[in-house]
Structures are given as C-alpha cells and as structure tokens.
Design a protein around this motif. Structure first.
Motif: not given
Length: 572
Positions: A380-401
């Motif tokens: 949801d980015v259209w005309y949305k204000k930029m913020e000083a935050c990090v977009t979370p990674y989606p979850e993975t099933t293992g550390p090497d995925k």
C-alpha cells in the motif's frame, strides 16, 4: 540508310525510356515496401488507423460480441461524440503531474516540490498534445540507444552542462549518446563489467534493476547487453528532458524522485538498485531513503553506491567539501547499512556494493535493531508517506531459506510459477489459474501479430500495458527488441505487481484518473485490457481516463484495446 539510322536511334531512345520507367517503378516499389515495413517515416498500419479515426471518445461504448478472433464493430448510432482538439504549442512537452510552474508552489524540503502534484479537475487539459515541429520516427533499437533525432527533444543544455562527462552530444540534426555518465565518463561498459565481477549479472540471476537519479539512463541502456532490464527514474528539474531522452532512446524510465512519498513499486521487487552520483542524501532523515531502497530490494539483492563519499579520503579536494562533513556522511551510511543488516561485498575506487540478507534470521543477534514499520500491507504505497522504518521480512521455514523463494535465472523465471502464486499470497489466484492466464495471453498475442505483421519486428520498442494483471501479455510478447511497462492500477481488485517482478519484468503502480509520470510521445504501443471496465463503477467518466493517457502516445503508434463490458468482449 537514313531510315535505318532513324529507326535505330528510336529503338535506342525507346530502350532508354523503358529502362528509366522500370528503374523508377523498382525504386518506388522498394520505397513503398520500406515505409510499409515500419522502419521509415511512416507506418502504414498506424497511418491507416489514424486516417480512419476522428479523435473522438464514445460516451456510450456498446460492443457486439465476437468469437474466434473476428473483428468487432462499434454501434455508435445513439452515441454522442466528444472531439479532442489540439492543445496550444506551448504544451508540447507538458507533464501534468510534474508541471514546473505548479511545482514551485510546494515546499522544497525533501524534494516535495519535485514529486507528483496533479492539476485539479477544472485545470485538466482535454486536448491532444501536438508533436514538436519536425518530429521524426525514432530510430530502431539498438541504434536508438546512441542516437535521437534533435527535433524530438530539442534541448541542448545537457550538451553543455555534461560535456566533459559524455552524457550527450549534439551532431547535426541528431543527439548522440556516447554512453558516458557522471561516474563513468568513458562509457558504461567498463563500469558495468566492474560491477559484474561482484554481482551475478551474466548468469541471469540478476534481471531487474532500479536506477535512482538516472540522468539520461545510459547505465540502464547498456545493461540490456546483460539481459538486465532497468527501471530508471529522475526528477523533472534543471537537467531538462533527461527522462525524455531516456525514453526516446528506448530505455525504460519515469519521472520520479526520492522525496516524501513511497516509490510506486512493490516490496521485494528489484534484484539490484543503483546510485551513481545521484545526489540523494542517503544519510538524511534517519536513513529513510536507504530504508525505502531496502523495501523494494529483493532479499539477496544488491545496492550499488558510486561517487562522492566512497573513498572520499583520496578525492575530497576535487569535491571541494570539508573533510569532516564527508567523513560523517559516509559513517552514517555505513551505520544505516549495518542497521539494515546489509553485508558489504565490495569497495574499490569510488564504488561500493552491499547485499541484502536472504532472510531476517541473520539479523536477530544484532545489538541494535531497527524500527519496524507497523503497516500490515507493505504494497500500500500509492501517495503514502515514506517513513524511517524497515519493512519486515516475510517469515521463512528455516535459517537458510530465501524469503520469497530461491532465485531463478532469466528467462526461466519468466514462465515459472512465482512464489507469491505458489505460496497462496495472492488470494483467488492459484497455480492453475496462473498457467491458464499464460496460455490465454499467448493466444491473444498471436492474434495481435496476425493483425499487425510488424508487431515484433522492432518497430515498437516502448510498450505499455495499462492493466497488466499477472504480466502474461508482457511475457508472451517478450523480445530483445522491445520492453513493456506493466502498469498495476491502484484500484485493481488484486495487487499482482510483485508477481510481475518475480517473473523478471518491470512495472509500476498508477491511478488512471491521473496522468502518467512520463513525457508526451514516449510509447510506441499501448495495450489496454479491461481498463474501462475497471473504472466504470467509479465516479469518473471514460473520457477522463482516456485523456489521462492519450497525450502520452508517440506519433504513428498503435493502441490495442481488449475491452470488455458486462461480460462481453471484443479485440481491436
């Protein structure tokens, strides 16, 4: 004797006349064939369509359904026509949402005045933008990479401002682009090869790139040699027409800037992002701009920064900036990169390369953790204000995925099932529906090619799909001779722009109630499938949608409409 002499002379003259006539016939036949091929000044197909068109928009579109690829008819017996008149010549290069005069009304802080500021309804133009005097059909690719007719973008300022950097040169009636840039004045090839020694461009693993502050997009132009397609952007500023030059060259580009609103691209879109002396203050605003690059960069993707700051100890005198200022700026960039959990892979001369981690498991043990964005919809980015935050990674099933699935090389990924589809991230679109969409669009594109024999001949370089869906039209028409700007309407029921990027294609979010972020005459062919249907229940009329993109079509182009209303369909 006299009679015989006159008879021979007449035969000689007759033979000469016959030879001249045959020669002229051959000449005009070849000339006609050349023009019909689409490589001359004219394009017979588009010209015939233009002759039969009265530049009107039907207020009531009543289509008769046809099957089997038959041509359709339009019932206009009860329709009212609205004719678009030509605009005044002062609007030749008008960009409604990046108008220079309107821009001056907005704050300069964080480049807000260079962002999109569209005119209110009562100021919108409802006329056709005229071409400049002497406008010529652009050269075919790859010649267009190096040459642009002067009349198409008659602006010489960059030939003076960037003379020593080899951006652009004026030669007779054309501009020549030697391939230089601020950071690579002797040409992009050697610079790209240096990057390719670290970034896997030659294997097809890196396919999509983002060039921030692109100039005339020579970096993107020369990356086509590596089969890498680049989304380039730059503001409409004092470097007049830089994005226009890029598009005239046949290189993907839009007018844009890193300012106060988010970039109009999906999260985890690009395999590589690049800044070559792009003048973006990366360390400002608590690293907000680097965090936005992190959002649009795929896990495992690369960020290239070249120019001032990198190796500043060697070159600070030439930059005429205080040592402490440069040192502090680079220190902040290094800190932000570490906070983002990027790994520095390379630094040599004035170029540094970082790589984004494949998942967030690598970053859990960091002493300092970044502020995570709270939004539940990263797209949801259209005309949305930029913020000083990090977009979370989606979850993975293992550390090497790898988040988003293991990378596939191009062109394999073009038709492979994207992770967003196989994982069920796009509700209502499964693997079978995706594959059926591919099959369907291959059939449609084959039908288009039967109608327009030169569709894949190289005549049409810059193509836009106004309602791209899963990107299957672009996949079906994929060729080194062309590229497709896949547009994801912001009101579409399903947001599939991320799928398009996973396929190794490029695209952008846009609302067709507003003008596109480009110059007039920048696309050779526009494909519209279901656009009017998409907007028919909105409080906007068909002519409003149409006028928002009609001004941006090149001369002698084609507009393919695959329109459907209330379940009926027709292909044109």
């Amino acid at each position: 004797m006299a009679t015989k002499g006159n008879s021979g002379e007449n035969r000689t003259r007759g033979s000469m006349s016959l030879f001249i006539v045959v020669g002229l016939c051959c000449f005009f036949y070849i000339l006609g064939a050349w023009q019909r091929s689409g490589f001359g000044k004219g394009d017979s197909i588009a010209l015939e369509i233009t002759k039969k068109t009265d530049c009107s928009i039907l207020s009531n579109l009543n289509y008769e359904t046809h099957h089997g690829g038959d041509a359709g008819t339009v019932d206009d017996s009860e329709s009212n026509f609205q004719e678009f008149k030509p605009c005044d010549d002062r609007y030749i290069d008008y960009t409604p949402c990046q108008d220079q005069m309107r821009a001056m009304l907005f704050p300069r802080k964080n480049m807000n005045y260079r962002e999109r500021h569209c005119p209110p309804p009562d100021e919108k133009l409802h006329c056709l933008i005229p071409a400049p005097k002497g406008y010529a059909t652009p050269f075919r690719w790859p010649k267009s990479r190096d040459y642009v007719p002067y009349a198409n973008a008659p602006y010489k300022s960059l030939t003076v401002e960037k003379a020593v950097q080899n951006w652009i040169q004026y030669e007779g009636n054309v501009f020549r682009f030697p391939g230089g840039g601020t950071q690579f004045p002797h040409g992009a090839d050697a610079y790209i090869e240096e990057l390719a020694s670290v970034i896997p461009m030659d294997s097809g693993m890196v396919r999509t790139a983002l060039d921030t502050g692109c100039g005339v997009a020579s970096w993107g132009a020369y990356l086509f040699k590596k089969n890498v397609i680049t989304m380039s952007f730059a503001p409409r500023d004092s470097h007049e027409a830089q994005v226009q030059f890029a598009l005239e060259r046949g290189v993907p580009a839009v007018i844009g800037v890193l300012g106060t609103i988010k970039l109009p691209y999906s999260s985890r879109a690009f395999d590589m992002a690049h800044c070559s002396r792009c003048l973006i203050p990366w360390s400002a605003n608590d690293g907000m701009y680097m965090m936005e690059i992190d959002r649009v960069l795929r896990p495992g993707g690369y960020w290239v920064l070249s120019g001032p700051l990198i190796n500043w100890r060697t070159n600070y005198q030439a930059w005429q900036r205080p040592i402490k200022e440069l040192e502090e700026e680079q220190r902040k960039i290094e800190e932000i990169a570490k906070l983002l959990c990027w790994e520095k892979k390379h630094e040599k001369g004035e170029t540094a390369i970082w790589q984004k981690r494949i998942n967030y498991d690598y970053c859990q043990e960091q002493d300092t953790q970044p502020t995570m964005c709270e939004s539940t919809d990263a797209e949801d980015v259209w005309y949305k204000k930029m913020e000083a935050c990090v977009t979370p990674y989606p979850e993975t099933t293992g550390p090497d995925k790898v988040v988003g699935g293991t990378w596939k090389s191009f062109p394999e990924r073009l038709n492979a099932v994207p992770f967003r589809i196989s994982s069920g991230s796009i509700k209502g679109i499964g693997v079978e529906a995706y594959q059926e969409d591919n099959r369907s669009w291959r059939k449609h594109v084959n039908s288009y090619k039967r109608i327009n024999k030169i569709l894949d001949s190289g005549r049409y370089r810059n193509i836009m799909d106004m309602n791209a869906g899963l990107g299957s039209f672009a996949a079906a028409i994929e060729s080194p001779k062309l590229w497709v700007m896949n547009v994801m309407p912001t009101i579409a029921e399903k947001d599939t722009l991320g799928v398009i990027y996973e396929r190794g294609l490029i695209g952008i979010y846009h609302d067709w109630c507003e003008a596109f972020s480009t110059y007039p005459r920048t696309y050779d062919l526009i494909h519209a499938n279901g656009v009017f249907t998409l907007y028919k229940d909105k409080s906007v009329s068909v002519d409003t949608i149409s006028s928002s993109f009609l001004i941006e079509i090149k001369a002698f182009n084609l507009l393919f409409l695959k329109v459907s209303f209330s379940g009926t369909g027709i292909e044109h």
